[in-house]
Design a protein around this motif. Structure first.
Motif, PDB file in Angstrom:
ATOM      1  N   GLU A   7       0.838  -1.195   0.000  1.00  0.00           N
ATOM      2  CA  GLU A   7       0.000   0.000   0.000  1.00  0.00           C
ATOM      3  C   GLU A   7       0.881   1.257   0.000  1.00  0.00           C
ATOM      4  OE1 GLU A   7      -4.098   1.295   2.284  1.00  0.00           O
ATOM      5  OE2 GLU A   7      -2.539   0.251   3.427  1.00  0.00           O
ATOM      6  N   LEU A   8       1.953   1.200   0.784  1.00  0.00           N
ATOM      7  CA  LEU A   8       2.908   2.306   0.851  1.00  0.00           C
ATOM      8  C   LEU A   8       4.320   1.762   0.685  1.00  0.00           C
ATOM      9  CD1 LEU A   8       4.016   5.157   1.652  1.00  0.00           C
ATOM     10  CD2 LEU A   8       3.800   4.419   4.053  1.00  0.00           C
ATOM     11  N   PHE A   9       5.079   2.364  -0.223  1.00  0.00           N
ATOM     12  CA  PHE A   9       6.505   2.086  -0.309  1.00  0.00           C
ATOM     13  C   PHE A   9       7.258   3.324   0.169  1.00  0.00           C
ATOM     14  CE2 PHE A   9       6.816  -1.866  -2.906  1.00  0.00           C
ATOM     15  CZ  PHE A   9       7.917  -2.415  -2.246  1.00  0.00           C
ATOM     16  N   ILE A  10       8.276   3.100   0.972  1.00  0.00           N
ATOM     17  CA  ILE A  10       9.157   4.169   1.444  1.00  0.00           C
ATOM     18  C   ILE A  10      10.517   3.974   0.783  1.00  0.00           C
ATOM     19  CG2 ILE A  10      10.362   5.137   3.435  1.00  0.00           C
ATOM     20  CD1 ILE A  10       7.940   4.305   5.140  1.00  0.00           C
TER      21      ILE A  10
ATOM     22  N   SER B 223       0.709   6.572 -12.549  1.00  0.00           N
ATOM     23  CA  SER B 223      -0.475   6.385 -13.388  1.00  0.00           C
ATOM     24  C   SER B 223      -1.705   6.833 -12.617  1.00  0.00           C
ATOM     25  CB  SER B 223      -0.623   4.916 -13.794  1.00  0.00           C
ATOM     26  OG  SER B 223      -0.946   4.132 -12.671  1.00  0.00           O
ATOM     27  N   THR B 224      -2.798   6.988 -13.333  1.00  0.00           N
ATOM     28  CA  THR B 224      -4.042   7.394 -12.682  1.00  0.00           C
ATOM     29  C   THR B 224      -4.822   6.200 -12.166  1.00  0.00           C
ATOM     30  OG1 THR B 224      -5.134   7.383 -14.842  1.00  0.00           O
ATOM     31  CG2 THR B 224      -4.253   9.489 -14.039  1.00  0.00           C
ATOM     32  N   GLY B 225      -4.416   4.998 -12.554  1.00  0.00           N
ATOM     33  CA  GLY B 225      -5.131   3.798 -12.129  1.00  0.00           C
ATOM     34  C   GLY B 225      -4.544   3.201 -10.870  1.00  0.00           C
ATOM     35  N   HIS B 226      -4.763   1.891 -10.710  1.00  0.00           N
ATOM     36  CA  HIS B 226      -4.267   1.153  -9.556  1.00  0.00           C
ATOM     37  C   HIS B 226      -3.341   0.042 -10.041  1.00  0.00           C
ATOM     38  CE1 HIS B 226      -4.305  -0.808  -5.620  1.00  0.00           C
ATOM     39  NE2 HIS B 226      -4.461  -1.943  -6.277  1.00  0.00           N
ATOM     40  N   PRO B 227      -2.135  -0.066  -9.507  1.00  0.00           N
ATOM     41  CA  PRO B 227      -1.525   0.808  -8.499  1.00  0.00           C
ATOM     42  C   PRO B 227      -1.052   2.120  -9.108  1.00  0.00           C
ATOM     43  CG  PRO B 227       0.037  -0.852  -9.188  1.00  0.00           C
ATOM     44  CD  PRO B 227      -1.250  -1.192  -9.879  1.00  0.00           C
ATOM     45  N   ARG B 228      -0.914   3.112  -8.255  1.00  0.00           N
ATOM     46  CA  ARG B 228      -0.582   4.446  -8.732  1.00  0.00           C
ATOM     47  C   ARG B 228       0.891   4.583  -9.097  1.00  0.00           C
ATOM     48  NH1 ARG B 228      -2.685   8.354  -4.643  1.00  0.00           N
ATOM     49  NH2 ARG B 228      -4.616   8.046  -5.773  1.00  0.00           N
ATOM     50  N   PHE B 229       1.771   3.932  -8.319  1.00  0.00           N
ATOM     51  CA  PHE B 229       3.207   4.108  -8.513  1.00  0.00           C
ATOM     52  C   PHE B 229       3.869   2.809  -8.963  1.00  0.00           C
ATOM     53  CE2 PHE B 229       2.015   7.344  -5.423  1.00  0.00           C
ATOM     54  CZ  PHE B 229       2.571   8.486  -5.999  1.00  0.00           C
ATOM     55  N   THR B 230       4.701   2.912  -9.971  1.00  0.00           N
ATOM     56  CA  THR B 230       5.557   1.806 -10.402  1.00  0.00           C
ATOM     57  C   THR B 230       6.995   2.231 -10.115  1.00  0.00           C
ATOM     58  OG1 THR B 230       4.018   1.160 -12.147  1.00  0.00           O
ATOM     59  CG2 THR B 230       6.291   0.388 -12.338  1.00  0.00           C
ATOM     60  N   ILE B 231       7.681   1.437  -9.299  1.00  0.00           N
ATOM     61  CA  ILE B 231       9.018   1.788  -8.816  1.00  0.00           C
ATOM     62  C   ILE B 231      10.023   0.848  -9.469  1.00  0.00           C
ATOM     63  CG2 ILE B 231      10.430   2.142  -6.751  1.00  0.00           C
ATOM     64  CD1 ILE B 231       7.552   2.001  -5.271  1.00  0.00           C
ATOM     65  N   VAL B 232      10.821   1.385 -10.362  1.00  0.00           N
ATOM     66  CA  VAL B 232      11.807   0.590 -11.094  1.00  0.00           C
ATOM     67  C   VAL B 232      13.119   0.595 -10.309  1.00  0.00           C
ATOM     68  CG1 VAL B 232      13.022   0.285 -13.278  1.00  0.00           C
ATOM     69  CG2 VAL B 232      10.694   1.255 -13.253  1.00  0.00           C
ATOM     70  N   CYS B 233      13.643  -0.598 -10.009  1.00  0.00           N
ATOM     71  CA  CYS B 233      14.827  -0.708  -9.154  1.00  0.00           C
ATOM     72  C   CYS B 233      15.892  -1.584  -9.798  1.00  0.00           C
ATOM     73  CB  CYS B 233      14.456  -1.319  -7.803  1.00  0.00           C
ATOM     74  SG  CYS B 233      13.107  -0.485  -6.943  1.00  0.00           S
ATOM     75  N   GLN B 234      17.125  -1.372  -9.352  1.00  0.00           N
ATOM     76  CA  GLN B 234      18.238  -2.230  -9.720  1.00  0.00           C
ATOM     77  C   GLN B 234      18.749  -2.916  -8.453  1.00  0.00           C
ATOM     78  OE1 GLN B 234      19.351  -2.832 -12.844  1.00  0.00           O
ATOM     79  NE2 GLN B 234      17.749  -1.477 -13.637  1.00  0.00           N
TER      80      GLN B 234
ATOM     81  N   VAL C 274      10.704  -4.577 -10.407  1.00  0.00           N
ATOM     82  CA  VAL C 274       9.674  -3.535 -10.412  1.00  0.00           C
ATOM     83  C   VAL C 274       8.742  -3.756  -9.235  1.00  0.00           C
ATOM     84  CG1 VAL C 274       7.765  -2.514 -11.689  1.00  0.00           C
ATOM     85  CG2 VAL C 274       9.815  -3.269 -12.916  1.00  0.00           C
ATOM     86  N   TYR C 275       8.599  -2.736  -8.405  1.00  0.00           N
ATOM     87  CA  TYR C 275       7.672  -2.773  -7.273  1.00  0.00           C
ATOM     88  C   TYR C 275       6.524  -1.813  -7.575  1.00  0.00           C
ATOM     89  CZ  TYR C 275      11.730  -4.703  -4.766  1.00  0.00           C
ATOM     90  OH  TYR C 275      12.799  -5.445  -4.374  1.00  0.00           O
ATOM     91  N   THR C 276       5.408  -2.011  -6.913  1.00  0.00           N
ATOM     92  CA  THR C 276       4.266  -1.115  -7.098  1.00  0.00           C
ATOM     93  C   THR C 276       3.675  -0.733  -5.752  1.00  0.00           C
ATOM     94  OG1 THR C 276       2.702  -2.965  -7.318  1.00  0.00           O
ATOM     95  CG2 THR C 276       3.677  -2.076  -9.352  1.00  0.00           C
ATOM     96  N   SER C 277       3.041   0.420  -5.723  1.00  0.00           N
ATOM     97  CA  SER C 277       2.381   0.879  -4.494  1.00  0.00           C
ATOM     98  C   SER C 277       1.308   1.890  -4.839  1.00  0.00           C
ATOM     99  CB  SER C 277       3.400   1.506  -3.535  1.00  0.00           C
ATOM    100  OG  SER C 277       3.916   2.703  -4.083  1.00  0.00           O
ATOM    101  N   ASP C 278       0.444   2.110  -3.866  1.00  0.00           N
ATOM    102  CA  ASP C 278      -0.600   3.122  -4.026  1.00  0.00           C
ATOM    103  C   ASP C 278      -0.118   4.494  -3.552  1.00  0.00           C
ATOM    104  OD1 ASP C 278      -2.524   1.173  -4.915  1.00  0.00           O
ATOM    105  OD2 ASP C 278      -2.609   0.497  -2.834  1.00  0.00           O
TER     106      ASP C 278
END
Length: 438
Positions: free
Chosen positions: A11-14, A153-164, A172-176
């Protein structure tokens, strides 16, 4: 706990397991939020280990004495929006910080000038307590994971977090919701490389030029090697265009490149920003700050009158640091007269010596760099954040905490206090939002 689970959505990524990220994670989890942390290092809080000379100066209780703690505390902070820290500090100030750490099992003690540390006087204790708290709350931390991009994005999930990652390459992680707790540019060896600025700018935010804060000053003076190591209790002023823009009292230390000590560190922010603008900056020192100009004249005239048979150099023994005396005489233009007696001092030379006691000017060349600084001044523009909640006005669901934004504090525990306060305020704001209490 620390292995990447098959599910990479929370739900939340920090982003960032420094002081503000740790506070935000514990607070958010206690409020029922599903939270995960992404950290580029192999452990939490590496920069915290360097604070307070390895003791971790958690906060400062000096502002508790007044009737309005938050207002007094807010005066210790600097931002292009001077009023911006206040609503955050009202929610979570020094009292709440002490109570929070007591609740985690980490009692604090005040040592000097109101500075508060863990009772163990070990920064490692702070991190160990947070590690235990996160384990108790089943908060996953994805270590050795560097965020390279964030997509919205405007949909769900809102954030796509690209990581190495070292182990898996790109993941790739996702969060709202997303908290940016990446720090600034100080102590780059601990992982604070300014990448949070890049991420925020890609999302549309503006960066206010960062400069080193709480750092030593480099001076343009020919006798620095002779002065190196000299300590004295004095008053320092930053002067630009003949105007004093900040003053600080305390133990000043000369180094082979310039000046250090608590007053210099406090003055450095003003100096750094004015230098960045191209202004000529002067560090003006008072060697006798407890006396007025008239009192200095009376004191020295009386002293020279009593010991007129002594050399001028000998007359300052016991008054000034012995290493300071020959440089003072050079500055006064009488170093070529080592046997000059006090009774033979000219009125012109006396006036120079009077002035140097109250105004010894040193042009400032620069500050030391971010590797030596304790904080970053500047950062993401706070006009683009909602006051009190720290949510982005540009990207709904994005919150900024800690040093990544344009807020920095004075020396003495205030920057860690901002980390605790901002991490808490953002987590509370998100919880209110999720429960409809906003």
């Amino acid at each position: 706990m620390y292995d990447s689970p098959s599910s990479k959505h929370h739900e939340l990524f920090i982003i960032g397991a420094g002081a503000s990220g740790l506070m935000a994670a514990v607070t958010a989890r206690d409020l029922g939020i599903d939270v995960g942390i992404v950290e580029s290092n192999d452990r939490v809080g590496k920069k915290v280990l360097t604070t307070g000379n390895g003791r971790c100066n958690i906060t400062n209780q000096s502002t508790l004495a007044g009737t309005d703690e938050a207002a007094a505390l807010s005066q210790k902070y600097h931002s292009s929006q001077a009023e911006f820290p206040l609503p955050v500090l009202k929610q979570f100030g020094v009292r709440q910080t002490v109570e929070f750490f007591n609740a985690l099992g980490l009692p604090l003690v005040a040592i000097e000038n109101g500075r508060m540390y863990p009772m163990s006087l070990q920064a490692a204790s702070v991190l160990e307590i947070f590690r235990i708290a996160l384990e108790d709350r089943d908060v996953p931390i994805y270590f050795k994971t560097k965020v390279s991009d964030v997509k919205v994005s405007t949909g769900h999930p809102r954030f796509t977090i690209v990581c190495q990652t070292e182990a898996e390459g790109q993941v790739v992680y996702t969060s709202d919701y997303l908290f940016l707790c990446t720090g600034g540019l100080t102590a780059p060896k601990t992982g604070t490389d300014g990448s949070g600025y890049t991420l925020a700018q890609r999302l549309g935010h503006t960066l206010i030029h960062p400069v080193p804060g709480i750092v030593q000053l480099k001076l343009d003076y020919p006798y620095l090697k002779e002065l190196s190591g000299v300590k004295f209790e004095g008053l320092g002023h930053i002067v630009v265009g003949g105007e004093c823009i900040r003053s600080e009292y305390g133990e000043i230390l000369f180094t082979d490149y310039g000046a250090s000590g608590p007053p210099i560190l406090q003055l450095s922010r003003k100096a750094a920003y004015r230098l960045a603008k191209g202004d000529k900056v002067v560090l003006s020192l008072e060697l006798m700050p407890d006396r007025t100009e008239e009192e200095v004249v009376d004191f020295l005239d009386t002293h020279w009158g009593m010991f007129g048979h002594r050399t001028v150099a000998a007359s300052f023994i016991g008054i000034l640091n012995k290493k300071l005396i020959p440089v003072l005489l050079k500055e006064a233009g009488i170093d070529q007269e080592p046997n000059l007696l006090c009774q033979d001092l000219s009125w012109k030379t006396k006036k120079i010596l009077y002035r140097l006691m109250k105004q010894w000017d040193f042009p400032v060349l620069d500050t030391n760099g971010f590797a030596n600084a304790q904080t970053t001044a500047g950062g993401i523009d706070t006009t683009e954040l909602k006051a009190g909640t720290l949510e982005s006005k540009l990207v709904p669901g994005l919150y900024l905490c800690g040093e990544v934004m344009d807020v920095d504090g004075d020396c003495g525990g205030y920057n860690l206090q901002w980390a605790w306060s901002s991490g808490y305020a953002a987590a509370m704001a998100l919880a209110d939002r999720l429960t409809g209490a906003e």
